[in-house]
Design an enzyme around this catalytic site. Structure first.
Site, PDB file in Angstrom:
ATOM      1  N   ASP A  12      33.939 -29.736 -18.287  1.00 35.63           N
ATOM      2  CA  ASP A  12      35.392 -29.684 -18.468  1.00 35.63           C
ATOM      3  C   ASP A  12      35.972 -30.551 -17.365  1.00 35.63           C
ATOM      4  O   ASP A  12      35.893 -30.208 -16.191  1.00 35.63           O
ATOM      5  CB  ASP A  12      35.847 -28.218 -18.332  1.00 35.63           C
ATOM      6  N   TYR A 234      35.479 -17.974  -8.656  1.00 38.57           N
ATOM      7  CA  TYR A 234      35.761 -18.168 -10.074  1.00 38.57           C
ATOM      8  C   TYR A 234      36.226 -19.591 -10.364  1.00 38.57           C
ATOM      9  O   TYR A 234      37.169 -20.062  -9.768  1.00 38.57           O
ATOM     10  CB  TYR A 234      36.829 -17.181 -10.551  1.00 38.57           C
ATOM     11  N   LYS A 237      34.652 -19.995 -17.131  1.00 37.92           N
ATOM     12  CA  LYS A 237      33.377 -19.553 -17.697  1.00 37.92           C
ATOM     13  C   LYS A 237      32.466 -20.751 -17.866  1.00 37.92           C
ATOM     14  O   LYS A 237      32.875 -21.892 -17.715  1.00 37.92           O
ATOM     15  CB  LYS A 237      33.612 -18.860 -19.043  1.00 37.92           C
TER      16      LYS A 237
HETATM   17  C1  F6R Z   1      38.913 -19.473 -19.454  1.00 39.29           C
HETATM   18  C2  F6R Z   1      39.942 -20.454 -19.108  1.00 39.29           C
HETATM   19  C3  F6R Z   1      41.369 -20.076 -19.196  1.00 39.29           C
HETATM   20  C4  F6R Z   1      41.982 -19.947 -17.802  1.00 39.29           C
HETATM   21  C5  F6R Z   1      43.447 -19.513 -17.853  1.00 39.29           C
HETATM   22  C6  F6R Z   1      44.094 -19.502 -16.477  1.00 39.29           C
HETATM   23  O1  F6R Z   1      37.635 -20.018 -19.286  1.00 39.29           O
HETATM   24  O2  F6R Z   1      39.649 -21.573 -18.728  1.00 39.29           O
HETATM   25  O3  F6R Z   1      41.554 -18.897 -19.936  1.00 39.29           O
HETATM   26  O4  F6R Z   1      41.245 -19.022 -17.017  1.00 39.29           O
HETATM   27  O5  F6R Z   1      44.161 -20.412 -18.667  1.00 39.29           O
HETATM   28  O6  F6R Z   1      43.942 -20.755 -15.936  1.00 39.29           O
HETATM   29  P1  F6R Z   1      44.600 -21.201 -14.542  1.00 39.29           P
HETATM   30  O7  F6R Z   1      44.154 -20.211 -13.522  1.00 39.29           O
HETATM   31  O8  F6R Z   1      44.021 -22.586 -14.352  1.00 39.29           O
HETATM   32  O9  F6R Z   1      46.081 -21.210 -14.750  1.00 39.29           O
HETATM   33 MG    MG Z   2      39.454 -25.941 -18.539  1.00 36.80          MG
HETATM   34 MG    MG Z   3      35.724 -24.756 -21.519  1.00 34.34          MG
END
Ligand code: F6R
Ligand code: MG
Ligand code: MG
Length: 370
Positions: A12, A234, A237
């Site tokens: 990603d 974190y 995933k």
């Molecule tokens: C799960 C994922 C999203 C982010 C969520 C919060 O793998 O990538 O669900 O965890 O959008 O993202 P942030 O913390 O970047 O705002």
């Molecule tokens: Mg992402």
């Molecule tokens: Mg992804």
């Protein structure tokens, strides 16, 4: 025919308007890099695609697994795509490139990798299966069904070329150990492990003695990289990928796809913190929307012709998966209604790898003995 290596490497490196989908310009930049590598003779062929916010590089070559040249090519390609993501101010630009610089192998640097080297058969069908918003253990259910469940794979019962079963290489991704187990003899022991999908993950599957295929060449491989263990915090995933070979003594393509007709529950979804159904979709529909999901899986079929990738067939575009998608959407609604309650939210043990502990830390001082 000499051996061919198929490498599926993903990362990603930025997506549009949240963790949703990969911008076309990143795909184009990656295609340009891989086209140059093809022209220079480093790789034989390539295919660039995406599922959700993950950019996927499928490459064929003769350099073997863990080749420094191929991994550097993947790293440079992700870097180049990340540059575009930075220019466009995309969300999470460069997200999975956890290291400052390349150091011999992309393993441990952020990208996920599924690679295998094998002697291609006269006709060699391969299926690349890619998931977003979930973790490597999400493949356990499907891989077990494909290679060990006679209710899924009729060939295990009917075809003398695969009646003997398969060998599973299972990794304990917490203790960093592995074990080889044989199905059907050790089926219940295999399930005792892989049912704990956050810890025991199927890494590879091999044919057994009696198979027309060499027993030392894998017929399936799954990425097992865990970002949390690399970075110590974190970072999303670890959206996994797999390569599976099919037909002629292996599960038929339809037997490989069959487990995905059930939208089973996987961990991931919003903030990598929720259980939800895995929904099979076409590449066109491989974007994450509702509650950053629901988790998606795509499957692309190719034939290898002297290392060239003939295809793809976008399998889950088929209306045969419409009912699965309807069930997935109903299950998504059912699960969502639990809000922050388990078992929609992951168990406390699994939440350790998310941002929740930071919130709970603040409450620690307030507790008094009872
Ligand atoms: C799960 C994922 C999203 C982010 C969520 C919060 O793998 O990538 O669900 O965890 O959008 O993202 P942030 O913390 O970047 O705002
Ligand atoms: Mg992402
Ligand atoms: Mg992804």
């Amino acid at each position: 025919m000499s051996k061919i290596t198929v490498s599926l490497i993903k990362a990603d490196v930025g997506s549009v308007a949240g963790h949703t989908t990969v911008h076309e310009k990143l795909i184009q930049r990656a295609q340009k890099k891989l086209e140059e590598a093809r022209e220079s003779g480093l790789i034989i062929d390539y295919f660039v695609t995406h599922v959700g916010d993950d950019l996927q590089l499928l490459m064929t070559h003769t350099k073997g697994v863990d080749s420094e040249e191929i991994h550097k090519l993947a790293w440079d390609t992700f870097k180049a795509a990340a540059e575009v993501a930075f220019e466009l101010k995309l969300y999470g630009a460069g997200q999975d490139l956890l290291a400052e610089a390349f150091s011999g192998n992309v393993r441990g640097l952020g990208p996920g990798i599924a690679e295998m080297e094998f002697t291609p058969r006269k006709s060699e069908p391969i299926i690349a299966i890619m998931m977003d918003k979930t973790e490597p253990g999400a493949f356990n259910y499907a891989i077990f069904k494909i290679f060990a469940d006679p209710f899924n794979t009729a060939g295990l019962v009917i075809d003398p070329k695969m009646h003997q079963g398969f060998v599973f290489e299972i990794w304990d991704i917490i203790e960093h150990k592995r074990v080889f187990m044989r199905a059907p003899e050790e089926m219940y022991d295999i399930l005792a492990l892989i049912g704990a999908k956050g810890r025991f993950v199927i890494k590879r599957v091999f044919p057994k003695e009696g198979s027309p295929l060499p027993t030392d060449e894998p017929v399936a491989v799954i990425s097992t990289e865990k970002l949390y263990f690399i970075k110590g915090e974190y970072v999303g995933k670890d959206d996994p990928v797999a390569i599976i070979r099919s037909q002629s003594g292996l599960p038929a393509t339809g037997e490989v796809l069959e487990p995905f007709s059930f939208p089973y529950l996987v961990s991931g979804w919003m903030r990598g913190s929720h259980n939800g159904p895995i929904m099979p979709v076409s590449v066109k529909d491989a974007m994450c929307t509702r509650f950053d999901g629901p988790p998606r899986v795509i499957a692309l079929g190719f034939n290898l012709a002297d290392g060239k990738l003939i295809g793809p067939v976008d399998f889950f575009e088929d209306p045969a998966y419409n009912a699965t998608r309807t069930i997935a959407n109903l299950v998504a609604t059912y699960m969502r209604l639990h809000g922050p309650f388990e078992p929609h939210r992951l168990s406390t043990e699994e939440m350790e790898y998310t941002t929740l502990p930071k919130v709970l830390d603040k409450l620690k001082e307030r507790f008094e003995p009872v």
